[in-house]
Design a protein around this motif. Structure first.
Motif, PDB file in Angstrom:
ATOM      1  N   UNK A  16       0.824  -1.208   0.000  1.00 21.75           N
ATOM      2  CA  UNK A  16       0.000   0.000   0.000  1.00 21.75           C
ATOM      3  C   UNK A  16       0.858   1.258   0.000  1.00 21.75           C
ATOM      4  N   UNK A  17       1.931   1.249   0.800  1.00 26.02           N
ATOM      5  CA  UNK A  17       2.785   2.423   0.867  1.00 26.02           C
ATOM      6  C   UNK A  17       3.456   2.702  -0.468  1.00 26.02           C
ATOM      7  N   UNK A  18       3.776   1.648  -1.214  1.00 27.21           N
ATOM      8  CA  UNK A  18       4.398   1.834  -2.519  1.00 27.21           C
ATOM      9  C   UNK A  18       3.434   2.492  -3.496  1.00 27.21           C
ATOM     10  N   UNK A  19       2.174   2.071  -3.470  1.00 28.57           N
ATOM     11  CA  UNK A  19       1.155   2.690  -4.324  1.00 28.57           C
ATOM     12  C   UNK A  19       1.003   4.155  -3.954  1.00 28.57           C
ATOM     13  N   UNK A  20       0.930   4.412  -2.655  1.00 29.39           N
ATOM     14  CA  UNK A  20       0.805   5.793  -2.189  1.00 29.39           C
ATOM     15  C   UNK A  20       1.959   6.641  -2.687  1.00 29.39           C
ATOM     16  N   UNK A  49      -2.163  -3.069 -10.334  1.00 26.30           N
ATOM     17  CA  UNK A  49      -2.667  -3.530  -9.040  1.00 26.30           C
ATOM     18  C   UNK A  49      -4.188  -3.486  -9.056  1.00 26.30           C
ATOM     19  N   UNK A  50      -4.795  -3.971  -7.984  1.00 23.06           N
ATOM     20  CA  UNK A  50      -6.247  -3.890  -7.869  1.00 23.06           C
ATOM     21  C   UNK A  50      -6.660  -2.475  -7.491  1.00 23.06           C
ATOM     22  N   UNK A  51      -7.950  -2.228  -7.498  1.00 25.50           N
ATOM     23  CA  UNK A  51      -8.427  -0.890  -7.153  1.00 25.50           C
ATOM     24  C   UNK A  51      -8.338  -0.593  -5.655  1.00 25.50           C
ATOM     25  N   UNK A  52      -8.266  -1.622  -4.830  1.00 29.77           N
ATOM     26  CA  UNK A  52      -8.281  -1.394  -3.380  1.00 29.77           C
ATOM     27  C   UNK A  52      -7.104  -0.553  -2.903  1.00 29.77           C
ATOM     28  N   UNK A  53      -5.842  -0.903  -3.215  1.00 24.54           N
ATOM     29  CA  UNK A  53      -4.742  -0.045  -2.761  1.00 24.54           C
ATOM     30  C   UNK A  53      -4.769   1.336  -3.409  1.00 24.54           C
ATOM     31  N   UNK A  54      -5.324   1.433  -4.614  1.00 27.35           N
ATOM     32  CA  UNK A  54      -5.460   2.746  -5.260  1.00 27.35           C
ATOM     33  C   UNK A  54      -6.404   3.621  -4.454  1.00 27.35           C
ATOM     34  N   UNK A  55      -7.546   3.079  -4.087  1.00 25.08           N
ATOM     35  CA  UNK A  55      -8.533   3.850  -3.323  1.00 25.08           C
ATOM     36  C   UNK A  55      -7.982   4.243  -1.963  1.00 25.08           C
ATOM     37  N   UNK A  56      -7.244   3.332  -1.329  1.00 25.47           N
ATOM     38  CA  UNK A  56      -6.645   3.650  -0.030  1.00 25.47           C
ATOM     39  C   UNK A  56      -5.614   4.773  -0.166  1.00 25.47           C
ATOM     40  N   UNK A  57      -4.822   4.712  -1.240  1.00 26.75           N
ATOM     41  CA  UNK A  57      -3.823   5.758  -1.463  1.00 26.75           C
ATOM     42  C   UNK A  57      -4.490   7.103  -1.736  1.00 26.75           C
ATOM     43  N   UNK A  58      -5.563   7.100  -2.498  1.00 27.18           N
ATOM     44  CA  UNK A  58      -6.259   8.354  -2.796  1.00 27.18           C
ATOM     45  C   UNK A  58      -6.884   8.952  -1.540  1.00 27.18           C
ATOM     46  N   UNK A  59      -7.345   8.102  -0.642  1.00 29.65           N
ATOM     47  CA  UNK A  59      -7.864   8.604   0.632  1.00 29.65           C
ATOM     48  C   UNK A  59      -6.756   9.288   1.426  1.00 29.65           C
ATOM     49  N   UNK A  60      -5.575   8.677   1.462  1.00 29.98           N
ATOM     50  CA  UNK A  60      -4.442   9.285   2.177  1.00 29.98           C
ATOM     51  C   UNK A  60      -4.027  10.595   1.530  1.00 29.98           C
TER      52      UNK A  60
END
Length: 219
Positions: A16-20, A49-60
Motif C-alpha cells: 500500500x505504501x508503494x502505491x501511495x 494492481x487492484x483498485x483497493x490499494x489505489x482507493x486507499x492511497x487516494x484517501x491518504x
C-alpha cells in the motif's frame, strides 16, 4: 494529462505504501496536474494492481490535501495552497527537531552509516539533476532518526503533512541541492556526537527553510 503509457506495472506484491508513494510522486513531479481527474480504474491498470490499494492511497492523499474527492465524480488533483504548505512545513520542522533531539547519541554505527550512504546518493542525484532520486534519498536519510525515535504519533503527523512539502523540496533541490548535502552532513555529525540541541537546530533549519511554490527558494 492522460494516464502515462508505456510504464511497467510494479508487480502484484506492491505494498500500500508503494502505491501511495507512486501516486504522490506523480502529483509532486507534475505527471498529474492540478485539476486533473484521477480514476481509480485507470490508475490500477497503470500500476498493475487492484483498485483497493489505489482507493486507499487516494484517501491518504486526500487527507494530505493533494487530491479532492467530489461525490459522484472521480478524484481531482488539487492546486496547492502556499499557506497550507507553509503550515505543513512548520509542523514537519518541529517534528523532525523533536525526533533528532530524542535520538542524538543513541543511533548505532549502522544507522549513521545508512544516513551517510543516503546523503551520498542524494549528492549524486542532485549533481546529475535527478530530482526524484534526490527526494527519495532525502526521505530515506531523515526517516532513519524518525524510526529510531519510535514515536508513532510523530510518524503519523509526518505521514500526514509530508506530501504537501515534497513539491517545495523538489524546487529547492533543483536550485540549490548542493547546499543541502552540507547541511545533512552537519545533522549526521551532531547526531553522532550526541549533541541533541545542535541536531535539533539543524533539523529545524532544514525543514523550516523550505519555500512554498509562491516564494523564491534562493531568497
Amino acid at each position: 494529462m492522460p494516464i502515462p503509457g508505456g510504464t511497467h506495472g510494479v508487480g502484484r506484491s506492491l505494498l500500500r505504501d508503494d502505491v501511495f508513494r507512486r501516486l504522490r510522486d506523480a502529483i509532486v513531479d507534475g505527471t498529474f496536474e492540478p485539476g486533473e481527474q484521477l480514476k481509480d480504474g485507470e490508475l490500477a491498470d497503470w500500476l498493475g494492481v487492484s483498485r483497493t490499494p489505489i482507493r486507499e492511497a487516494l484517501l491518504r492523499l486526500g487527507a494530505s490535501g493533494l487530491v479532492q474527492a467530489i461525490p459522484g465524480r472521480s478524484t481531482t488533483v488539487t492546486t496547492i495552497d502556499p499557506r497550507a504548505v507553509r503550515d505543513a512545513r512548520d509542523v514537519i520542522a518541529a517534528m523532525h527537531a523533536l525526533a533528532v533531539r530524542q535520538v542524538a547519541g543513541r543511533l548505532g554505527d549502522d544507522e549513521l552509516a545508512r544516513m551517510r550512504a543516503a546523503n551520498r546518493r542524494f549528492a549524486e542525484a542532485v549533481a546529475s539533476g535527478r530530482v526524484a532520486d534526490a527526494l527519495d534519498a532525502d526521505e530515506e536519510l531523515h526517516r532513519i532518526p524518525v524510526a529510531a525515535a519510535g514515536n508513532q504519533a510523530l510518524e503519523s503527523v509526518l505521514d500526514h503533512f509530508d506530501p504537501l512539502v515534497r513539491r517545495a523540496e523538489g524546487q529547492r533541490f533543483r536550485h540549490d541541492g548542493g547546499a543541502s548535502v552540507q547541511v545533512h552532513d552537519r545533522l549526521i555529525e551532531a547526531l553522532a556526537a550526541g549533541d541533541a540541541e545542535q541536531a535539533a537546530s539543524v533539523a529545524f533549519e532544514i525543514w523550516h527553510s523550505l519555500a512554498p511554490a509562491d516564494e523564491d527558494p534562493s531568497s
